[in-house]
Design a protein around this motif. Sequence first.
Motif, short mmCIF file in Angstrom:
data_model
loop_
_atom_site.label_atom_id
_atom_site.label_comp_id
_atom_site.label_asym_id
_atom_site.label_seq_id
_atom_site.Cartn_x
_atom_site.Cartn_y
_atom_site.Cartn_z
N ALA A 36 21.72 -36.32 -68.05
CA ALA A 36 22.36 -36.46 -66.75
C ALA A 36 22.66 -37.93 -66.44
O ALA A 36 23.73 -38.27 -65.90
N ALA A 37 21.71 -38.82 -66.78
CA ALA A 37 21.94 -40.25 -66.56
C ALA A 37 23.10 -40.76 -67.40
O ALA A 37 23.89 -41.61 -66.94
N TYR A 38 23.23 -40.23 -68.60
CA TYR A 38 24.35 -40.64 -69.46
C TYR A 38 25.68 -40.19 -68.86
O TYR A 38 26.65 -40.97 -68.81
N ARG A 39 25.74 -38.96 -68.37
CA ARG A 39 27.00 -38.47 -67.76
C ARG A 39 27.34 -39.28 -66.52
O ARG A 39 28.51 -39.57 -66.26
N GLN A 40 26.32 -39.65 -65.75
CA GLN A 40 26.57 -40.47 -64.57
C GLN A 40 27.12 -41.84 -64.96
O GLN A 40 28.06 -42.35 -64.32
N ALA A 41 26.57 -42.44 -65.99
CA ALA A 41 27.04 -43.75 -66.45
C ALA A 41 28.48 -43.67 -66.94
O ALA A 41 29.29 -44.57 -66.69
N VAL A 42 28.81 -42.59 -67.64
CA VAL A 42 30.18 -42.41 -68.12
C VAL A 42 31.15 -42.28 -66.96
O VAL A 42 32.25 -42.86 -66.97
N ALA A 43 30.75 -41.52 -65.92
CA ALA A 43 31.63 -41.35 -64.76
C ALA A 43 31.86 -42.68 -64.04
O ALA A 43 33.00 -43.00 -63.63
N GLN A 44 30.81 -43.46 -63.88
CA GLN A 44 30.95 -44.76 -63.24
C GLN A 44 31.83 -45.69 -64.07
O GLN A 44 32.64 -46.46 -63.51
N ASP A 45 31.71 -45.62 -65.37
CA ASP A 45 32.54 -46.46 -66.24
C ASP A 45 34.01 -46.05 -66.14
O ASP A 45 34.90 -46.91 -66.12
N GLN B 235 33.04 -55.68 -63.20
CA GLN B 235 32.43 -54.40 -62.83
C GLN B 235 32.61 -53.38 -63.95
O GLN B 235 31.69 -52.61 -64.27
N ALA B 236 33.79 -53.39 -64.57
CA ALA B 236 34.03 -52.48 -65.69
C ALA B 236 33.13 -52.82 -66.87
O ALA B 236 32.61 -51.92 -67.56
N ASN B 237 32.90 -54.11 -67.12
CA ASN B 237 32.00 -54.51 -68.20
C ASN B 237 30.57 -54.05 -67.93
O ASN B 237 29.85 -53.61 -68.83
N ALA B 238 30.15 -54.14 -66.65
CA ALA B 238 28.79 -53.73 -66.29
C ALA B 238 28.60 -52.23 -66.48
O ALA B 238 27.58 -51.78 -67.02
N THR B 239 29.57 -51.45 -66.06
CA THR B 239 29.44 -50.00 -66.21
C THR B 239 29.52 -49.59 -67.68
O THR B 239 28.88 -48.62 -68.09
N ASN B 240 30.27 -50.32 -68.46
CA ASN B 240 30.33 -50.02 -69.89
C ASN B 240 28.98 -50.28 -70.56
O ASN B 240 28.53 -49.52 -71.43
N ALA B 241 28.31 -51.36 -70.13
CA ALA B 241 26.98 -51.64 -70.65
C ALA B 241 25.99 -50.55 -70.22
O ALA B 241 25.08 -50.17 -70.99
N SER B 242 26.17 -50.05 -69.01
CA SER B 242 25.29 -48.98 -68.53
C SER B 242 25.47 -47.72 -69.36
O SER B 242 24.50 -46.98 -69.61
N VAL B 243 26.68 -47.47 -69.82
CA VAL B 243 26.92 -46.31 -70.67
C VAL B 243 26.17 -46.47 -71.99
O VAL B 243 25.52 -45.53 -72.48
N SER B 244 26.23 -47.65 -72.57
CA SER B 244 25.52 -47.89 -73.83
C SER B 244 24.01 -47.71 -73.66
O SER B 244 23.33 -47.11 -74.51
N SER B 245 23.47 -48.21 -72.54
CA SER B 245 22.04 -48.07 -72.28
C SER B 245 21.67 -46.60 -72.08
O SER B 245 20.67 -46.12 -72.63
N ALA B 246 22.45 -45.88 -71.30
CA ALA B 246 22.15 -44.48 -71.05
C ALA B 246 22.27 -43.65 -72.33
O ALA B 246 21.51 -42.70 -72.55
N GLN B 247 23.22 -44.02 -73.18
CA GLN B 247 23.38 -43.30 -74.45
C GLN B 247 22.16 -43.51 -75.35
O GLN B 247 21.67 -42.58 -76.00
N ALA B 248 21.64 -44.74 -75.36
CA ALA B 248 20.44 -45.01 -76.16
C ALA B 248 19.24 -44.24 -75.63
O ALA B 248 18.43 -43.68 -76.41
N GLN B 249 19.09 -44.18 -74.32
CA GLN B 249 17.99 -43.42 -73.72
C GLN B 249 18.13 -41.93 -74.02
O GLN B 249 17.12 -41.24 -74.28
N LEU B 250 19.34 -41.44 -74.05
CA LEU B 250 19.56 -40.02 -74.35
C LEU B 250 19.19 -39.73 -75.80
O LEU B 250 18.54 -38.72 -76.10
#
Length: 349
Positions: free
Chosen positions: A147-156, A96-111
Amino acid sequence: MQQRTYITILLAAALAAAGCGTEQVQETPAPLVRTMTVGDAARSEAGYTGAVRGRYETRLAFQVGGQILSRNVNMGAHVRAGDVLMVIDARDVQQQANATNASVSSAQAQLQLAQTNLKRYEELYAAQAISEAMLDQYRTNARAAEAAYRQAVAQDTASRNALGYTNLVAGADGVISNITAEEGQIIAAGQTVMMLTQDGEREVEIAVPESQLSAVSIGMPAAVTLWANHAALTGYVRELSPVPDAATRTYAARIALTDAPADLPLGMTARVFLGESAEKGAVIPLSALYQTGDTAGVYIVEDGTAHLLPVTVTAFHESNAVVTGLPRGAVVVTAGVHQLHDGEKVRTK
């Protein structure tokens, strides 16, 4: 010769008769009395029976679910704050931690893409190549991406915190007083697996019946006697439950001990006397009192001899009295005191 034989027979008969008379004379045995030790006075009917508990008892549980891999302590073990008590399988939590970390990378790219597009269209707007409405659309896209990036960071962050929750850590110094889960067991988040009784203050928990509830109040003084070693302690009613137990219909009360030793064992049985019965002194049955006029006395047994000792009665109860003037450990006669005399030999039961 015959006369000498006859005299001999008479003498033998006289001696035999004298011997029989001697055998028939028996010494009166000392009276048998029932006794108790002053240290055991609290075992009488008055008061409440309770058990020694810790002031702070913490139910320990994991914040995440999983299978228990190891249990590092046994019941009764003394632990320090920060000790790892149990460990659960962290593989699912790690994924789960790996998945949320990947979400952070994706959200950062979109930002980053949204910010680049916004900068480009701001230049086009400055050159009056696009309308302000189109620029507002890219500004909105950039804010949404942020906002999506901040959400991904919080979940991570939450997922990484969960990795630490796979270790059950003691929050304070204390004793493990109960264990309800073992290695290999699958538990849910929040399920109690251990009880930690913190070091420090000790209390006695008693059950107050409905008929006695009105006589108990917060702050009421209490006298406590331990059954195991007859130690006498003092305290007061710190807590009284407003709701009865569903099964016993009694109200739980906590007696805070003001002079308990730091190493007082948990779970010891104690007798608690509240209010007037908490006065200093020994609690003895009313049958042990020997009243002569205005003077009260108690027979104590020393080396098989009963001695009348004057005492002062400080309180009366239904079947007991609180007296002062008795040394701790004295053997007190509790029945038949009006048949005794000072200095008389007795047998104890």
